[in-house]
Write an enzyme that holds these catalytic residues in place. Structure first.
Site, PDB file in Angstrom:
ATOM      1  N   HIS A 157       4.801 -25.518   2.558  1.00  0.00           N
ATOM      2  CA  HIS A 157       6.050 -25.214   1.822  1.00  0.00           C
ATOM      3  C   HIS A 157       5.839 -25.291   0.306  1.00  0.00           C
ATOM      4  O   HIS A 157       6.780 -25.567  -0.422  1.00  0.00           O
ATOM      5  CB  HIS A 157       7.186 -26.157   2.220  1.00  0.00           C
ATOM      6  CG  HIS A 157       7.313 -26.371   3.698  1.00  0.00           C
ATOM      7  ND1 HIS A 157       8.107 -25.566   4.501  1.00  0.00           N
ATOM      8  CD2 HIS A 157       6.718 -27.257   4.538  1.00  0.00           C
ATOM      9  CE1 HIS A 157       8.000 -25.985   5.762  1.00  0.00           C
ATOM     10  NE2 HIS A 157       7.161 -27.001   5.816  1.00  0.00           N
ATOM     11  N   SER A 278      -1.017 -10.479 -24.510  1.00  0.00           N
ATOM     12  CA  SER A 278       0.317  -9.918 -24.705  1.00  0.00           C
ATOM     13  C   SER A 278       0.360  -9.231 -26.063  1.00  0.00           C
ATOM     14  O   SER A 278      -0.297  -9.669 -27.006  1.00  0.00           O
ATOM     15  CB  SER A 278       1.349 -11.042 -24.656  1.00  0.00           C
ATOM     16  OG  SER A 278       2.505 -10.703 -25.392  1.00  0.00           O
ATOM     17  N   LYS A 284      -0.802 -15.804 -25.281  1.00  0.00           N
ATOM     18  CA  LYS A 284      -0.865 -15.473 -23.858  1.00  0.00           C
ATOM     19  C   LYS A 284      -2.241 -15.068 -23.352  1.00  0.00           C
ATOM     20  O   LYS A 284      -3.005 -14.399 -24.029  1.00  0.00           O
ATOM     21  CB  LYS A 284       0.106 -14.321 -23.567  1.00  0.00           C
ATOM     22  CG  LYS A 284       1.546 -14.716 -23.703  1.00  0.00           C
ATOM     23  CD  LYS A 284       2.011 -15.496 -22.505  1.00  0.00           C
ATOM     24  CE  LYS A 284       3.030 -14.668 -21.778  1.00  0.00           C
ATOM     25  NZ  LYS A 284       3.234 -15.121 -20.446  1.00  0.00           N
ATOM     26  N   GLU A 291      -2.425 -10.104 -10.434  1.00  0.00           N
ATOM     27  CA  GLU A 291      -1.095  -9.519 -10.208  1.00  0.00           C
ATOM     28  C   GLU A 291      -1.204  -8.081  -9.708  1.00  0.00           C
ATOM     29  O   GLU A 291      -0.455  -7.649  -8.828  1.00  0.00           O
ATOM     30  CB  GLU A 291      -0.266  -9.583 -11.500  1.00  0.00           C
ATOM     31  CG  GLU A 291       0.155 -11.010 -11.834  1.00  0.00           C
ATOM     32  CD  GLU A 291       0.736 -11.149 -13.241  1.00  0.00           C
ATOM     33  OE1 GLU A 291       0.965 -10.124 -13.908  1.00  0.00           O
ATOM     34  OE2 GLU A 291       0.943 -12.299 -13.659  1.00  0.00           O
ATOM     35  N   LYS A 326      -4.464  12.782   4.441  1.00  0.00           N
ATOM     36  CA  LYS A 326      -5.599  12.592   3.539  1.00  0.00           C
ATOM     37  C   LYS A 326      -5.312  11.847   2.254  1.00  0.00           C
ATOM     38  O   LYS A 326      -5.931  10.811   1.980  1.00  0.00           O
ATOM     39  CB  LYS A 326      -6.238  13.943   3.235  1.00  0.00           C
ATOM     40  CG  LYS A 326      -6.940  14.452   4.443  1.00  0.00           C
ATOM     41  CD  LYS A 326      -7.463  15.826   4.338  1.00  0.00           C
ATOM     42  CE  LYS A 326      -7.683  16.322   5.751  1.00  0.00           C
ATOM     43  NZ  LYS A 326      -6.405  16.407   6.524  1.00  0.00           N
TER      44      LYS A 326
HETATM   45  N1  ARG Z   1      -6.567  21.522   5.532  1.00  0.00           N
HETATM   46  C1  ARG Z   1      -6.260  21.356   6.907  1.00  0.00           C
HETATM   47  C2  ARG Z   1      -5.963  19.897   7.202  1.00  0.00           C
HETATM   48  O1  ARG Z   1      -6.258  19.099   6.375  1.00  0.00           O
HETATM   49  C3  ARG Z   1      -7.396  21.819   7.741  1.00  0.00           C
HETATM   50  C4  ARG Z   1      -7.016  22.336   9.087  1.00  0.00           C
HETATM   51  C5  ARG Z   1      -6.277  23.596   8.955  1.00  0.00           C
HETATM   52  N2  ARG Z   1      -6.015  24.191  10.194  1.00  0.00           N
HETATM   53  C6  ARG Z   1      -5.098  25.128  10.351  1.00  0.00           C
HETATM   54  N3  ARG Z   1      -4.953  25.632  11.501  1.00  0.00           N
HETATM   55  N4  ARG Z   1      -4.340  25.508   9.368  1.00  0.00           N
HETATM   56  O2  ARG Z   1      -5.424  19.529   8.212  1.00  0.00           O
END
Ligand code: ARG
Length: 460
Positions: A157, A278, A284, A291, A326
């Site tokens: 705690h 700072s 500081k 952080e 991605k």
């Molecule tokens: N750039 C696409 C992705 O990242 C690749 C696959 C694309 N496939 C398609 N049928 N359009 O998923």
């Protein structure tokens, strides 16, 4: 004019905004290396199966290696008109070697290609992160070895609870990051199936040898269902979960360092190189790195939630939604890698104020449990002993002293079981030294723990 792999059935040029919205080259260029690696394996297999000639295979591989070289040297740049990394590599190859380049995509779809690239990329990044984790664990181990007798208060705690050592406290983080290392390893083991050769969703009519490509790319074997192969992103989600846990551990440790570095605690002093100042307050010295590491955790959790949400409503098999995996995955990986590097640098250069830690462990009644244990060893039931020591604590609070400062008469005023040896029994040293059960802070237990940590580190 944008260049398309699929222009054949279209009569109109793609709207520029559509192109911009749809393209992924601006970010999937990050795995150009894996894309080329996958293509080399694919064409090697195509030639072995007699689907392309040896001559074409050689031209393609040479062309792909040239593209890789030129991208790495900066001679070749990603041009914006291509939709994604797969289109870019194929178009560049054909531009460079002509007709043979057009045969590379035989028996393959971008759907299985992107699934492969992403898996290869995640595997490579797991390996890189494993190394960074190891470096962090080595620093933790060093702090443990050097601080077996550095006493500090252990908290519950955020209230002082019982004395521990810096070695023990640090050892708790060793356990967390060691589990993280193992988690990454086991996730990587589950990335053992190669999706290449699954085609768009239903396999292909060519006599591909998927076992062979899997082997060439270092997988245990091919994936078992082509529809699952192109639509599975479980491995990315698992990786993001592991990254979230690493970020959570880094964040907890950062929080402690921020507290320890505060003017009130002064348990540690951050190195100047890992602190910031700072613009207005000249005095500081702020723990910005800690952080930021704590703050960036939100981004990593966000990536996990984002991908889980993206995936939850997607019908089989491939849908473009998956392209959204991605940017957030790359960001989470780069963020955690950055945090690991900076955090490791910060703690390996930080100074521990052992005297302050020890002084802090001595007040706050961290030895009260040991005083109760003393009575238990003299035949008093623990519950009663707890109550009796509670009375002593109250007495000390009234006088503004510690238990160690009470006279023997005062001790005996609550129980005649107290003898002269109580002072030794509740000294900081013996409070810690007596705790030798597995996992406890006592020297004997800690020495065993450290030996085990070293052995475990070698297995990562
Ligand atoms: N750039 C696409 C992705 O990242 C690749 C696959 C694309 N496939 C398609 N049928 N359009 O998923």
């Amino acid at each position: 004019m944008t260049m398309k792999l699929w222009g054949g059935r279209f009569t109109k040029e793609e709207n520029q905004l559509v192109h911009n919205f749809n393209e992924s080259l601006s970010f999937d260029q990050k795995f150009y290396h894996q894309d080329i690696q996958g293509s080399i394996a694919h064409v090697t297999m195509l030639a072995k199966q007699g689907i392309v000639t040896e001559e074409d295979k050689e031209a393609i591989i040479e062309g792909l290696e040239g593209i890789l070289r030129d991208l790495e040297s900066g001679e070749l740049e990603f041009s914006r008109e291509h939709e994604d990394i797969h289109s870019f590599v194929e178009a560049t190859l054909t531009e460079r070697i002509g007709e043979a380049g057009k045969r590379l995509h035989t028996g393959r779809s971008r759907n299985d290609q992107v699934a492969l690239d992403m898996k290869l990329y995640c595997r490579d990044e797991i390996d890189a992160m494993g190394e960074l984790l190891k470096r962090l664990l080595e620093v933790l181990l060093k702090i443990m070895e050097e601080n077996l007798d550095t006493f500090m208060p252990g908290f519950t705690h955020l209230q002082k609870a019982q004395p521990v050592t810096l070695a023990h406290h640090t050892g708790a983080y060793f356990e967390m990051f060691y589990r993280d290392g193992r988690r990454l390893k086991s996730i990587r083991e589950r990335m053992d199936e190669c999706p290449l050769g699954s085609g768009a969703l239903a396999g292909t009519t060519y006599p591909l040898d998927r076992e062979y490509t899997a082997e060439l790319l270092g997988f245990d074997g091919p994936t078992q269902n082509s529809m699952d192969s192109v639509s599975d992103r479980d491995y990315v989600i698992e990786l993001l979960s592991a990254l979230s846990i690493i970020a959570m551990h880094l964040s907890r440790f950062s929080e402690e360092i921020i507290i320890w570095n505060s003017n009130e605690y002064r348990f540690v002093e951050l190195d100047d190189a890992y602190s910031t100042g700072s613009s207005i307050m000249p005095q500081k010295k702020n723990p910005d790195i800690a952080e930021l590491v704590r703050g960036k955790t939100g981004r990593v959790y966000g990536a996990l939630m984002s991908l889980l949400t993206t995936m939850k409503g997607i019908p089989l098999a491939y849908d473009k939604d998956m392209q959204e995996d991605k940017e957030l995955t790359f960001d989470a990986i780069d963020t955690v890698k950055g945090c690991l590097v900076l955090f490791t640098g910060m703690i390996s250069t930080m100074t521990f104020r052992k005297d302050v830690m020890e002084a802090s462990a001595k007040n706050g009644f961290t030895n009260a449990t040991d005083a109760a244990d003393y009575l238990v060893n003299h035949g008093i039931p623990f519950r009663d002993a707890h109550g009796l020591v509670g009375q002593l604590v109250l007495m000390c609070i009234g006088k503004g002293t510690a238990l160690d400062d009470l006279s023997l008469e005062e001790f005996r005023s609550v129980s005649p079981a107290f003898g002269e040896d109580i002072y030794e029994a509740i000294s900081m040293k013996s409070c810690v030294a007596k705790r030798v059960t597995t996992g406890a802070p006592g020297r004997e237990a800690m020495e065993k723990a450290i030996a085990l940590c070293k052995a475990r580190l070698r297995t990562l």
